[in-house]
Motif scaffolding. Structure first.
Motif, PDB file in Angstrom:
ATOM      1  N   ALA A 178     -16.546  16.597  39.735  1.00  0.00           N
ATOM      2  CA  ALA A 178     -17.376  16.175  38.602  1.00  0.00           C
ATOM      3  C   ALA A 178     -17.657  17.346  37.670  1.00  0.00           C
ATOM      4  O   ALA A 178     -17.575  17.220  36.445  1.00  0.00           O
ATOM      5  CB  ALA A 178     -18.682  15.573  39.116  1.00  0.00           C
ATOM      6  N   VAL A 230     -18.855  15.896  34.033  1.00  0.00           N
ATOM      7  CA  VAL A 230     -19.810  14.793  34.167  1.00  0.00           C
ATOM      8  C   VAL A 230     -20.567  14.961  35.476  1.00  0.00           C
ATOM      9  O   VAL A 230     -20.211  15.795  36.311  1.00  0.00           O
ATOM     10  CB  VAL A 230     -19.106  13.408  34.143  1.00  0.00           C
ATOM     11  N   SER A 231     -21.613  14.162  35.673  1.00  0.00           N
ATOM     12  CA  SER A 231     -22.354  14.223  36.926  1.00  0.00           C
ATOM     13  C   SER A 231     -21.558  13.541  38.030  1.00  0.00           C
ATOM     14  O   SER A 231     -20.683  12.708  37.777  1.00  0.00           O
ATOM     15  CB  SER A 231     -23.715  13.540  36.779  1.00  0.00           C
ATOM     16  N   SER A 265     -22.648  11.340  40.125  1.00  0.00           N
ATOM     17  CA  SER A 265     -22.939   9.903  40.159  1.00  0.00           C
ATOM     18  C   SER A 265     -22.172   9.163  39.068  1.00  0.00           C
ATOM     19  O   SER A 265     -21.678   8.051  39.277  1.00  0.00           O
ATOM     20  CB  SER A 265     -24.441   9.661  40.009  1.00  0.00           C
ATOM     21  N   HIS A 266     -22.057   9.786  37.910  1.00  0.00           N
ATOM     22  CA  HIS A 266     -21.321   9.138  36.820  1.00  0.00           C
ATOM     23  C   HIS A 266     -19.835   9.054  37.150  1.00  0.00           C
ATOM     24  O   HIS A 266     -19.191   8.029  36.894  1.00  0.00           O
ATOM     25  CB  HIS A 266     -21.528   9.901  35.513  1.00  0.00           C
ATOM     26  N   SER A 316     -19.276   6.300  39.526  1.00  0.00           N
ATOM     27  CA  SER A 316     -19.363   5.026  38.829  1.00  0.00           C
ATOM     28  C   SER A 316     -18.081   4.726  38.060  1.00  0.00           C
ATOM     29  O   SER A 316     -17.591   3.586  38.060  1.00  0.00           O
ATOM     30  CB  SER A 316     -20.554   5.045  37.865  1.00  0.00           C
ATOM     31  N   LEU A 317     -17.495   5.736  37.423  1.00  0.00           N
ATOM     32  CA  LEU A 317     -16.245   5.561  36.689  1.00  0.00           C
ATOM     33  C   LEU A 317     -15.122   5.135  37.634  1.00  0.00           C
ATOM     34  O   LEU A 317     -14.331   4.233  37.318  1.00  0.00           O
ATOM     35  CB  LEU A 317     -15.862   6.854  35.969  1.00  0.00           C
ATOM     36  N   ARG A 339     -15.615   1.483  38.820  1.00  0.00           N
ATOM     37  CA  ARG A 339     -15.305   0.518  37.772  1.00  0.00           C
ATOM     38  C   ARG A 339     -13.800   0.375  37.587  1.00  0.00           C
ATOM     39  O   ARG A 339     -13.288  -0.711  37.371  1.00  0.00           O
ATOM     40  CB  ARG A 339     -15.963   0.955  36.462  1.00  0.00           C
TER      41      ARG A 339
END
Length: 287
Positions: A206, A211-212, A214-215, A218-219, A222
């Motif tokens: 990350a 990015v974080s 967690s993000h 999430s990516l 998805r």
């Protein structure tokens, strides 16, 4: 039938209503059938207003110029490299930009699977635009659809056209899930594909792509339905299968190449994923 008037050089095919009705009763085409398709180059003054919508779902791919779409009370600008998906029975209006008229490929589809395909793309009346990773791929499929309908509209031809339309819709769906070149998810996926021989902590990955953790997770969820670790494991297992099929390296050597220091742990993991040991997999694949 093909219709050749309207815009200079245009291509336009309309499947007769009885042929559509018959196609919707047959095993393959009942799932999806193309009712109309075409190509409108530099379509000045082109436009449609349908206050009650129509029974087909409309797919438009803009390859040059620009246009607009009004749907669900919002006006959207449609630019080159963008697709539009208008769900069946949805009131709408659209047209070419007055100063820079669009060039579009388009088709109308109907069938039992169309709603599911539209849902997979993720478009709704509130979000009707689709970003395209490859306009060329979409155009190639639409050209295949148009060429097929121009040739004839026999039941066999309609099956072939259905195949191209399914591929078009699924490409639009995958384009929404997969990352664009250079964005954090794409860079993370590329990095993982180049690091099959070692674990990569999510926090470090990350930070590398900006990015974080967690993000980033999430990516990945998805786009792939699983987390970073699951994606990396999938890459490792793909590499392991290839090595088992195409080389004579030992299971221990292959385990090391795909990032497992313990060959017994690798074998257990491989069995859990594939339902058989690496040795059995090699034996079955080689016959």
């Amino acid at each position: 039938m093909a219709i050749s008037d309207g815009f200079a050089g245009e291509r336009l095919c309309v499947v007769p209503a009885p042929a559509i009705t018959a196609a919707l009763q047959r095993p393959v085409t009942r799932r999806l059938v193309v009712t109309d398709a075409g190509w409108f180059p530099h379509a000045a003054d082109h436009g449609r207003t349908r206050e009650r919508g129509i029974r087909t779902t409309i797919v438009i791919v803009c390859t040059a110029g620009a246009g607009w779409l009004e749907i669900a009370g919002t006006r959207h600008r449609v630019q080159a490299g963008t697709a539009v998906v208008i769900p069946a029975r949805t009131p709408h209006a659209y047209g070419a930009d007055a100063d820079d008229p669009w060039t579009i490929w388009w088709c109308h589809v109907v069938g039992s699977d169309v709603d599911d395909l539209t849902a997979a793309i993720g478009t709704t009346a509130a979000r009707p635009l689709v970003r395209l990773h490859s306009v060329e791929r979409a155009v190639s499929l639409l050209d295949e659809i148009v060429r097929g309908l121009e040739r004839d509209q026999s039941p066999v031809r309609l099956v072939a056209v259905t195949g191209a339309a399914f591929k078009l819709m699924t490409q639009l769906a995958s384009d929404q899930a997969l990352p664009e070149r250079g964005d954090p998810l794409e860079r993370a996926m590329t990095f993982l594909s180049e690091r099959l021989d070692s674990a990569v902590p999510v926090s470090e990955l990350a930070a590398l792509v900006g990015v974080s953790a967690s993000h980033l997770t999430s990516l990945f969820r998805r786009a792939t339905g699983g987390g970073v670790l699951a994606y990396h494991t999938g890459l490792r297992m793909t590499a392991a299968r290839t090595l088992l099929e195409r080389t004579d390296r030992t299971v221990g050597q292959i385990a090391t190449e795909v990032g497992y220091s313990d060959p017994f742990y690798f074998s257990r993991h491989f069995r859990r994923v594939h339902g058989m040991s690496p040795s059995r997999y090699r034996q079955e694949r080689r016959g």
